[in-house]
Design an enzyme around this catalytic site. Sequence first.
Site, PDB file in Angstrom:
ATOM      1  N   CYS A   1     -11.104   2.884  -0.631  1.00 51.51           N
ATOM      2  CA  CYS A   1      -9.708   3.213  -0.337  1.00 51.51           C
ATOM      3  C   CYS A   1      -9.390   2.427   0.923  1.00 51.51           C
ATOM      4  CB  CYS A   1      -9.558   4.711  -0.081  1.00 51.51           C
ATOM      5  SG  CYS A   1      -7.955   5.181   0.611  1.00 51.51           S
ATOM      6  N   THR A   2      -8.266   1.717   0.936  1.00 55.58           N
ATOM      7  CA  THR A   2      -8.001   0.826   2.063  1.00 55.58           C
ATOM      8  C   THR A   2      -7.649   1.591   3.347  1.00 55.58           C
ATOM      9  OG1 THR A   2      -5.719   0.556   1.291  1.00 55.58           O
ATOM     10  CG2 THR A   2      -7.317  -1.118   0.600  1.00 55.58           C
ATOM     11  N   HIS A   3      -7.452   2.880   3.246  1.00 58.66           N
ATOM     12  CA  HIS A   3      -7.269   3.683   4.462  1.00 58.66           C
ATOM     13  C   HIS A   3      -8.599   3.891   5.207  1.00 58.66           C
ATOM     14  CE1 HIS A   3      -3.298   4.825   2.935  1.00 58.66           C
ATOM     15  NE2 HIS A   3      -3.062   5.464   4.056  1.00 58.66           N
TER      16      HIS A   3
ATOM     17  N   ASP B   1       0.863  -1.196   0.000  1.00 55.46           N
ATOM     18  CA  ASP B   1       0.000   0.000   0.000  1.00 55.46           C
ATOM     19  C   ASP B   1       0.896   1.241   0.000  1.00 55.46           C
ATOM     20  OD1 ASP B   1      -2.429   1.563   0.240  1.00 55.46           O
ATOM     21  OD2 ASP B   1      -1.900   1.906   2.329  1.00 55.46           O
ATOM     22  N   SER B   2       0.279   2.382  -0.315  1.00 48.98           N
ATOM     23  CA  SER B   2       1.019   3.640  -0.268  1.00 48.98           C
ATOM     24  C   SER B   2       1.404   4.020   1.164  1.00 48.98           C
ATOM     25  CB  SER B   2       0.157   4.756  -0.862  1.00 48.98           C
ATOM     26  OG  SER B   2      -1.053   4.848  -0.134  1.00 48.98           O
TER      27      SER B   2
ATOM     28  N   GLU C   1      -3.049   9.373   7.791  1.00 45.69           N
ATOM     29  CA  GLU C   1      -1.607   9.176   7.985  1.00 45.69           C
ATOM     30  C   GLU C   1      -1.088  10.083   9.119  1.00 45.69           C
ATOM     31  OE1 GLU C   1       0.707   7.057   6.484  1.00 45.69           O
ATOM     32  OE2 GLU C   1      -0.833   6.031   5.317  1.00 45.69           O
TER      33      GLU C   1
ATOM     34  N   TYR D   1      -0.829   8.636  -2.656  1.00 45.53           N
ATOM     35  CA  TYR D   1      -0.780   8.356  -4.093  1.00 45.53           C
ATOM     36  C   TYR D   1      -1.990   8.994  -4.796  1.00 45.53           C
ATOM     37  CZ  TYR D   1       2.779   4.555  -3.967  1.00 45.53           C
ATOM     38  OH  TYR D   1       3.930   3.805  -3.858  1.00 45.53           O
ATOM     39  N   GLY D   2      -3.087   9.095  -4.063  1.00 47.35           N
ATOM     40  CA  GLY D   2      -4.381   9.404  -4.675  1.00 47.35           C
ATOM     41  C   GLY D   2      -4.486  10.769  -5.323  1.00 47.35           C
TER      42      GLY D   2
ATOM     43  N   CYS E   1      -4.089  -1.457  -2.195  1.00 43.84           N
ATOM     44  CA  CYS E   1      -4.258  -0.025  -2.414  1.00 43.84           C
ATOM     45  C   CYS E   1      -5.162   0.126  -3.640  1.00 43.84           C
ATOM     46  CB  CYS E   1      -2.893   0.607  -2.666  1.00 43.84           C
ATOM     47  SG  CYS E   1      -2.951   2.342  -3.152  1.00 43.84           S
ATOM     48  N   ASN E   2      -6.283   0.798  -3.445  1.00 46.52           N
ATOM     49  CA  ASN E   2      -7.223   0.953  -4.559  1.00 46.52           C
ATOM     50  C   ASN E   2      -6.648   1.828  -5.660  1.00 46.52           C
ATOM     51  OD1 ASN E   2     -10.155  -0.130  -3.775  1.00 46.52           O
ATOM     52  ND2 ASN E   2      -9.086   0.554  -1.955  1.00 46.52           N
ATOM     53  N   THR E   3      -5.863   2.816  -5.266  1.00 46.77           N
ATOM     54  CA  THR E   3      -5.304   3.738  -6.247  1.00 46.77           C
ATOM     55  C   THR E   3      -4.343   2.992  -7.173  1.00 46.77           C
ATOM     56  OG1 THR E   3      -5.516   5.480  -4.594  1.00 46.77           O
ATOM     57  CG2 THR E   3      -4.103   5.948  -6.486  1.00 46.77           C
TER      58      THR E   3
HETATM   59  N1  DGL Z   1      -4.824   3.079   0.533  1.00 50.73           N
HETATM   60  C1  DGL Z   1      -4.762   3.783  -0.740  1.00 50.73           C
HETATM   61  C2  DGL Z   1      -6.004   3.435  -1.546  1.00 50.73           C
HETATM   62  O1  DGL Z   1      -6.619   2.424  -1.249  1.00 50.73           O
HETATM   63  C3  DGL Z   1      -4.574   5.233  -0.467  1.00 50.73           C
HETATM   64  C4  DGL Z   1      -4.052   5.963  -1.653  1.00 50.73           C
HETATM   65  C5  DGL Z   1      -3.308   7.209  -1.332  1.00 50.73           C
HETATM   66  O2  DGL Z   1      -2.164   7.085  -0.906  1.00 50.73           O
HETATM   67  O3  DGL Z   1      -3.850   8.289  -1.567  1.00 50.73           O
HETATM   68  O4  DGL Z   1      -6.369   4.094  -2.471  1.00 50.73           O
END
Ligand code: DGL
Length: 263
Positions: A192-194, A7-8, A159, A39-40, A70-72
Site C-alpha cells: 500500500c503506497t501509504h 492515489d486515494s 491520513e 479506498y481499501g 495506489c495498490n487498491t
Molecule cells: N495508497 C492506497 C493503496 O496503495 C491506499 C488505499 C486506501 O485508500 O485505502 O492501496
Amino acid sequence: VKVGVFDSGVGGITVLTALRKLLPAIDFVYLGDTANVPYGTKSSGQVVRLSLDAVSELRDRGVGALVVACNTASSVALPSIESAMRGIPVLGVVEPGAEAAVHAFRSAPEGGEILILATRATVRSGAYRKAIEELAELSGEHPPVVDEQECPLLVPMIEEGWLDHPILAATVREYVSKWARSSSPGVALLGCTHYPWIQTAIERALPGWTVVNSAQVVAEAFRARLGRDALHQLEQAPVGAIEWLFTDPHAVPAFAQDWISKA
Ligand code: DGL
C-alpha cells in the site's frame, strides 16, 4: 505535458518521491482523492467508480501518462482506468511491487516467505499473489510462500497524521504479530503506497525481516514502460514542477503539507 500520479490520498506521494528522483526533469500533476479516502475498505465497484471519477480529471487536463500510485486502485480498477485514459500509457503499482518483493526475496539470506501488507480490497483481489506466481512461472522457479495481511486501520491513521503515534505502533504490532514470532524472518512488502510513511514502525514490529518499499522499482518500471523518446518529450526543464490537486484540500495531513511545501 505532465505525468499524472493518482492515489486515494497522500500515499502516492511516496511513489512521486521516487519518480522525481529518477526523472527530475518531468512535470507531474498529483491527484489525491482525500474526499473519499480510504479506498481499501470499499467494494470493488466503489473503488472503480471513484478511480474513474478521479482519473477523468487528469485525462481532461491532458496528461501524457499516468501512474496509478495506489495498490487498491491498481488491484481492482486498472483495466477500467486504462480504457478511460484512451491510449495514454498507464502504469499500476502491483506488478512492479511484486517484482520488488521477489527480487528482495531472492537476495534475502534467511529464505522464509513473502508477506504482503496491504488494504483489505488489495488482499481480497488476490492481485499480488497472482503477480508473484506469474513471475515465478516466467523464471521457472518454485513460487515462494506468500502470506497476506490486510491492515484496514492503517490508512485512516496515516491520513490522520499519526505516523509516530503509540496507537499506530500498537496496531502495526497486532497486525504482524503472527509473523514477528516466526523463526525464519522473510520479506515484508509494503503493498500500500501509504505504508512507506510508517516504514519505521513496520520495521520495528518485524525484527529481522526485510521490509520492502517498491517505489523505486515502480519508478524504474515507469521509465522502462515509456521508453527514451516518450520520456524525452515529457522533459520540460532541468527541474520539473509539481501541481497538486486534492478533492478535499482541507483533509491533507500536516506532514504531507510539509513535504509538499519543500518539494
Ligand atoms: N495508497 C492506497 C493503496 O496503495 C491506499 C488505499 C486506501 O485508500 O485505502 O492501496
